[in-house]
Structures are given as C-alpha cells and as structure tokens.
Design a protein around this motif. Structure first.
Motif, mmCIF file in Angstrom:
data_model
loop_
_atom_site.group_PDB
_atom_site.id
_atom_site.type_symbol
_atom_site.label_atom_id
_atom_site.label_comp_id
_atom_site.label_asym_id
_atom_site.label_seq_id
_atom_site.Cartn_x
_atom_site.Cartn_y
_atom_site.Cartn_z
ATOM 1 N N ILE A 218 0.832 -1.218 0.000
ATOM 2 C CA ILE A 218 0.000 0.000 0.000
ATOM 3 C C ILE A 218 0.862 1.263 0.000
ATOM 4 O O ILE A 218 0.590 2.211 -0.718
ATOM 5 N N PHE A 219 1.899 1.282 0.846
ATOM 6 C CA PHE A 219 2.692 2.510 0.997
ATOM 7 C C PHE A 219 3.688 2.685 -0.147
ATOM 8 O O PHE A 219 4.270 1.707 -0.610
ATOM 9 N N ASN A 220 3.877 3.923 -0.551
ATOM 10 C CA ASN A 220 4.853 4.249 -1.581
ATOM 11 C C ASN A 220 6.227 4.330 -0.920
ATOM 12 O O ASN A 220 6.486 5.228 -0.114
ATOM 13 N N GLN B 177 5.751 11.468 3.188
ATOM 14 C CA GLN B 177 4.593 11.011 3.948
ATOM 15 C C GLN B 177 4.800 11.181 5.447
ATOM 16 O O GLN B 177 3.906 11.663 6.132
ATOM 17 N N GLN C 169 -10.074 15.483 2.685
ATOM 18 C CA GLN C 169 -9.089 15.461 1.603
ATOM 19 C C GLN C 169 -8.196 14.218 1.725
ATOM 20 O O GLN C 169 -7.935 13.537 0.734
ATOM 21 N N ILE C 170 -7.756 13.912 2.952
ATOM 22 C CA ILE C 170 -6.919 12.722 3.160
ATOM 23 C C ILE C 170 -7.754 11.464 2.916
ATOM 24 O O ILE C 170 -7.285 10.480 2.337
ATOM 25 N N HIS D 26 -7.063 7.959 1.056
ATOM 26 C CA HIS D 26 -7.180 6.663 1.728
ATOM 27 C C HIS D 26 -8.179 5.762 0.999
ATOM 28 O O HIS D 26 -7.920 4.583 0.791
ATOM 29 N N LYS E 22 -0.796 16.363 -0.078
ATOM 30 C CA LYS E 22 -1.270 17.740 -0.105
ATOM 31 C C LYS E 22 -0.892 18.509 1.166
ATOM 32 O O LYS E 22 -0.614 19.695 1.134
HETATM 33 C C1 HEM Z 1 -5.600 8.808 12.012
HETATM 34 C C2 HEM Z 1 -4.741 8.136 11.285
HETATM 35 C C3 HEM Z 1 -4.135 8.645 10.000
HETATM 36 C C4 HEM Z 1 -3.713 9.896 9.681
HETATM 37 C C5 HEM Z 1 -3.746 11.153 10.545
HETATM 38 C C6 HEM Z 1 -3.205 9.828 8.327
HETATM 39 C C7 HEM Z 1 -2.699 10.893 7.627
HETATM 40 C C8 HEM Z 1 -2.315 10.845 6.306
HETATM 41 C C9 HEM Z 1 -1.892 11.991 5.526
HETATM 42 C C10 HEM Z 1 -1.799 13.413 6.034
HETATM 43 C C11 HEM Z 1 -1.603 11.545 4.285
HETATM 44 C C12 HEM Z 1 -1.132 12.388 3.093
HETATM 45 C C13 HEM Z 1 -2.374 12.768 2.324
HETATM 46 C C14 HEM Z 1 -2.116 13.498 1.029
HETATM 47 O O1 HEM Z 1 -1.575 12.888 0.118
HETATM 48 O O2 HEM Z 1 -2.484 14.664 0.911
HETATM 49 C C15 HEM Z 1 -1.840 10.129 4.265
HETATM 50 C C16 HEM Z 1 -1.620 9.319 3.167
HETATM 51 C C17 HEM Z 1 -1.568 7.959 3.238
HETATM 52 N N1 HEM Z 1 -2.010 7.191 4.286
HETATM 53 FE FE1 HEM Z 1 -2.743 7.863 6.042
HETATM 54 N N2 HEM Z 1 -3.313 8.544 7.869
HETATM 55 C C18 HEM Z 1 -3.868 7.794 8.856
HETATM 56 C C19 HEM Z 1 -4.168 6.442 8.797
HETATM 57 C C20 HEM Z 1 -3.711 5.594 7.812
HETATM 58 C C21 HEM Z 1 -3.831 4.161 7.835
HETATM 59 C C22 HEM Z 1 -4.545 3.367 8.924
HETATM 60 C C23 HEM Z 1 -3.210 3.685 6.713
HETATM 61 C C24 HEM Z 1 -2.994 2.250 6.286
HETATM 62 C C25 HEM Z 1 -2.327 1.397 7.027
HETATM 63 C C26 HEM Z 1 -2.727 4.838 5.967
HETATM 64 C C27 HEM Z 1 -2.074 4.783 4.764
HETATM 65 C C28 HEM Z 1 -1.772 5.883 3.985
HETATM 66 C C29 HEM Z 1 -1.146 5.792 2.665
HETATM 67 C C30 HEM Z 1 -0.717 4.516 1.954
HETATM 68 C C31 HEM Z 1 -1.036 7.101 2.197
HETATM 69 C C32 HEM Z 1 -0.447 7.561 0.854
HETATM 70 C C33 HEM Z 1 0.956 8.032 0.989
HETATM 71 C C34 HEM Z 1 2.028 7.030 0.631
HETATM 72 O O3 HEM Z 1 1.793 6.021 -0.057
HETATM 73 O O4 HEM Z 1 3.165 7.286 1.024
HETATM 74 N N3 HEM Z 1 -3.053 5.969 6.673
HETATM 75 N N4 HEM Z 1 -2.277 9.722 5.490
#
Ligand code: HEM
Ligand SMILES: Cc1cc2nc3c(=O)[nH]c(=O)nc-3n(C[C@H](O)[C@H](O)[C@H](O)COP(=O)(O)OP(=O)(O)OC[C@H]3O[C@@H](n4cnc5c(N)ncnc54)[C@H](O)[C@@H]3O)c2cc1C
Length: 398
Positions: free
Chosen positions: A42-44, A53, A80-81, A85, A392
């Motif tokens: 899932i993660f980049n 990130q 937005q986030i 997701h 973002k």
């Molecule tokens: C309250 C908990 C969480 C917060 C505050 C949070 C916050 C964020 C933020 C700020 C972004 C960047 C959004 C953008 O592109 O503008 C992001 C992206 C992302 N989040 Fe979350 N997240 C949370 C929970 C999760 C969970 C549970 C997962 C999965 C295990 C997850 C997986 C991802 C992935 C895969 C991205 C895309 C960025 C990448 O691939 O590097 N997040 N999240």
C-alpha cells in the motif's frame, strides 16, 4: 467524548511532539512496515525514502493535537486525506495497526518522559481521531462509483508530449461497470494498482493519475509523465506504464477520487472568469476541467495558462486548442521556461483578473510559488484551488 484530563495532557505534550514529530513518524513507519510487510503493498516506498509522507502524517497528528477540544475543525483536512485513503483502499482494520505502532514509536523516542498517563491520553486521542477518519471514509466507500479494484483494458496509448503518454482504458466485462453511466467529475484522479517487476520488486505499487478528459465516449483517459531525476532511479510506476503496458493489457483501477473540482455555482455564470494554471503534466486535471466548463457553459470567460520547458514537452496542445475553440471568450498563454522568465506576481497581475476563480496544478515548487504569488497579490484565498501530485498536507499550513 475525551475527558478534560486527556485533552489537557494531549495539548501539553504538543511541544514535545513538535520537537520530535518527524523522528517519531519515521520510526513508526520503519517499525510498522518491518512487522506488517503486507502494508508494503500500500505505501509508496519512495515517499518513505524522501520523507514526504512522514512529514504529512506528523503535520496531521500535530494539527489534531492542537484541535483536540474540537476535532470537527479537522474535517475538511480529513475529507481530503480520506479521498486518498479510499482511493488506496485503506480499511478500518488498518487503523489499530497504525495506532499501536505510533504509540510504540512515541514511547521509544520520548523514553522515560512518556509516562503511562501520556501514553493513555494519546491512545484515547488517536482512537478519537481514527474514528473520524473511519466514518468519513465509510461514506466515501458507500459513494464510490465502483467498489475495490476493478479490471480495465488499455484500448489506446498516445504520446501527448515528449515525456507524457496518455492511456485510454475501458472496463472489462468482469467489472460490471457501464462506461456510459459513469459520472465523471473533472479534476478527480484514478488510482492504479500495478506490480512492476523491476529489481525483483515483490510488492504492489499504487499511484494516482488524474483523469484528463471529461468525456468517457472512448473510455477513461489519464496521462503519465515518465518521472526522472538526476542520479536517481526512474520512477517505478511511470517507467512500468511507459515501458511495459501496451494496448490489450489489463490495469486494476480504484474508483475516481478527490476534491479538486470546479466550483459548481460558478459554472453557469459569465462574470467570474475561470483561470486554469498548469505546469508540465499538471495540465491533466485542468484539461478535463476545461472540457467540462465548455460543455456546461461555453460563454464563461476562460484563461488557460500553461508553463512548459519547451515546445516539444508542451502537453496536450491539440486537445487544449480543440476545447478552447468551443469557448466564445478564451485566452491561451504558454510560457516556455527554457527561454522565458518564470511565472511571477507581475505576470499574474497582468494576466489574471482580480476575482477570477483559479485552479493550479503542477510540481510542488510550482504550486507553492503560485500560492505565494497570489498571496502577495491579495487574491481571494478561497478562489485559489490546487492539486499537488504528492501529499497535499506538505503544501498546506494547518
Ligand atoms: C488517524 C490516522 C491517520 C492519519 C492522521 C493519516 C494521515 C495521512 C496523511 C496526512 C496523508 C497524506 C495525504 C495526502 O496525500 O495529501 C496520508 C496518506 C496515506 N495514508 Fe494515512 N493517515 C492515517 C491512517 C492511515 C492508515 C490506517 C493507513 C494504512 C495502514 C494509511 C495509509 C496511507 C497511505 C498509503 C497514504 C499515501 C501516501 C504514501 O503512499 O506514502 N493511513 N495519510
Ligand atoms: C492526486 C494526484 C494526481 C496525480 N496525477 C498525475 C497525472 O495525471 N500524471 C502523472 O504523470 N502523475 C500524476 N501524479 C503523480 C503519480 O501519482 C506518481 O507519483 C508519479 O507517476 C511518480 O510515480 P513513480 O512510481 O513513477 O515514481 P516513484 O518511484 O514514486 O519515484 C518518484 C520520484 O523519486 C525519484 N526516486 C526514485 N527512487 C528514489 C530514491 N530512492 N530516493 C529519492 N528519489 C527517488 C524518481 O526518479 C521519481 O522522480 C498524481 C499524484 C497525485 C497525488
């Protein structure tokens, strides 16, 4: 509802987190991705390497901590986030994994300073924040125009700029998707789930690509720039799509997502001009918006501004010209950065009418500098809309 004591503790620990926020989130990712290898699908991993990130997550956690008395103020950011997701198919069961690893990282970094009271308060706060995300995302899953990942077939590939290839895809029968009934919102992006085999990569790689046409007549269209950086490996997915994906191949896509879209109430009026300000491959969502605007109301004044390195890298010239021909009041300005000065406040003052509704898309640096220029010009803030092709939150000051 969080207790007063919990909220007091969380707010009191914000300064410590601010000091250690990025270290904590980096450790959190390292631990989590080490113990939950399935999340590498899932993660980049390049975002991890670059720290984009972790910064975004740290910013969001701090924003939440500061607003713990009234978490509802976070809702616009959560939405937005949430789009990202939902597009990546993040599920409610993923949240406890993030929570546990985040708390462990806080404990590890703060050491003795992380008393049981502090950890308990943060556990409660995280749970409250996660509940908001989960409920916002549930609505998005319910409203998605198709569920999960669905198979599409590549029906055409076209070079639309020296480094940009446009793909047109149609749903495979197994998806059950009826292309003619698909509501397309210009500005939204698709998410592609790929499995590039480069360097014996064993994991899926997910990436977002903006839909670049408002019409689904021939299929869904998106365009991909081959990402290259000096002394770095080429972008994993863009290289895979450019080199290995041909007509007849299958791609797995999740449903269109994102909140970057034309202001609905302005589409049918002709007083407030629409300004579309693109750099490089950032033209993709703006081209769809241009097409949507001229289809809904071709009399609205439109100014198309496109910055490109040189003529050969200028994307979508033919498509933009075709769409602009349908508008009765339009202006097109192209800026070649190889030979002309970059877009600055003087340029924007001369070419963007005060009060115009402005949509910007391009690299981080381009967008940040446009946002700064518009701030200098005191352009109304809620008339500036933008979509970075990366996290973002890194562009937003919360
Ligand atoms: C309250 C908990 C969480 C917060 C505050 C949070 C916050 C964020 C933020 C700020 C972004 C960047 C959004 C953008 O592109 O503008 C992001 C992206 C992302 N989040 Fe979350 N997240 C949370 C929970 C999760 C969970 C549970 C997962 C999965 C295990 C997850 C997986 C991802 C992935 C895969 C991205 C895309 C960025 C990448 O691939 O590097 N997040 N999240
Ligand atoms: C909402 C949204 C819409 C988007 N729309 C589009 C679109 O319409 N068209 C489009 O082309 N893109 C779009 N993108 C960007 C797209 O999602 C991908 O991020 C882009 O294609 C790069 O992915 P990649 O796998 O090729 O590169 P990655 O492998 O993720 O690498 C990214 C960059 O880092 C460099 N790099 C590689 N390895 C390292 C390393 N170890 N350390 C440092 N740097 C490294 C690469 O050279 C590359 O330049 C969009 C993104 C978002 C968030």
């Amino acid at each position: 509802m969080l207790s007063t004591q919990t909220r007091t503790i969380v707010k009191a620990t914000v300064p410590v987190l601010e000091e250690n926020g990025v270290t904590i989130t980096k450790l959190f990712y390292k631990n989590m991705l080490g113990s939950h290898k399935e999340l590498l699908n899932i993660f980049n991993r390049v975002n991890q390497a670059k720290g984009a990130q972790p910064t975004a997550l740290a910013t969001t956690v701090l924003a939440a901590a500061k607003q713990i008395d009234d978490l509802s103020v976070l809702l616009p950011h959560v939405e937005q986030i949430g789009h990202k997701h939902r597009a990546l198919q993040i599920m409610p069961e993923h949240y406890p994994i993030v929570g546990e690893n985040l708390l462990n990282a806080i404990k590890q970094v703060l050491g003795d300073a992380a008393t049981p009271e502090i950890i308990n308060a943060w556990a409660e706060a995280y749970s409250a924040i996660a509940d908001i995300f989960i409920s916002v995302e549930k609505k998005m899953y319910d409203e998605a125009v198709w569920p999960s990942w669905q198979p599409f077939e590549v029906v055409s590939r076209e070079q639309v700029g020296s480094e940009i290839v446009e793909f047109t895809v149609k749903p495979k029968p197994a998806s059950g998707i009826d292309l003619d009934r698909l509501p397309i919102i210009a500005g939204q992006y698709l998410t592609v789930k790929t499995h590039p085999s480069r360097h014996q990569n064993q994991y899926d790689a997910l990436r977002h690509y903006s839909i670049c046409s408002a019409s689904t007549k021939d299929g869904l269209r998106f365009a991909v720039k081959l990402e290259t950086e000096k002394d770095k490996p080429n972008g994993l997915v863009s290289e895979y799509l450019h080199k290995d994906v041909s007509i007849g191949d299958e791609l797995l896509l999740s449903a269109p997502a994102g909140d970057f879209k034309l202001d609905e109430k302005l589409k049918n009026q002709n007083e407030i001009p629409l300004v579309l300000l693109a750099a490089g491959v950032g033209a993709t969502p703006l081209l769809a918006m241009l097409e949507e605007q001229v289809t809904v109301n071709s009399k609205r004044p439109i100014i198309w501004i496109q910055s490109s390195f040189d003529e050969s890298s200028l994307a979508f010239k033919k498509h933009v010209d075709e769409a602009l021909q349908k508008a009765s009041n339009s202006k097109k300005i192209v800026v070649y950065t190889e030979s002309q000065s970059r877009i600055d406040d003087k340029f924007l003052k001369e070419n963007v009418p005060a009060g115009a509704d402005v949509y910007i898309c391009g690299s981080f640096n381009f967008m940040q500098s446009m946002i700064d220029h518009f701030a200098v010009l005191k352009h109304q803030q809620d008339a500036i809309h933008y979509e970075p092709f990366g996290p973002k939150m890194a562009t937003v000051k919360v």
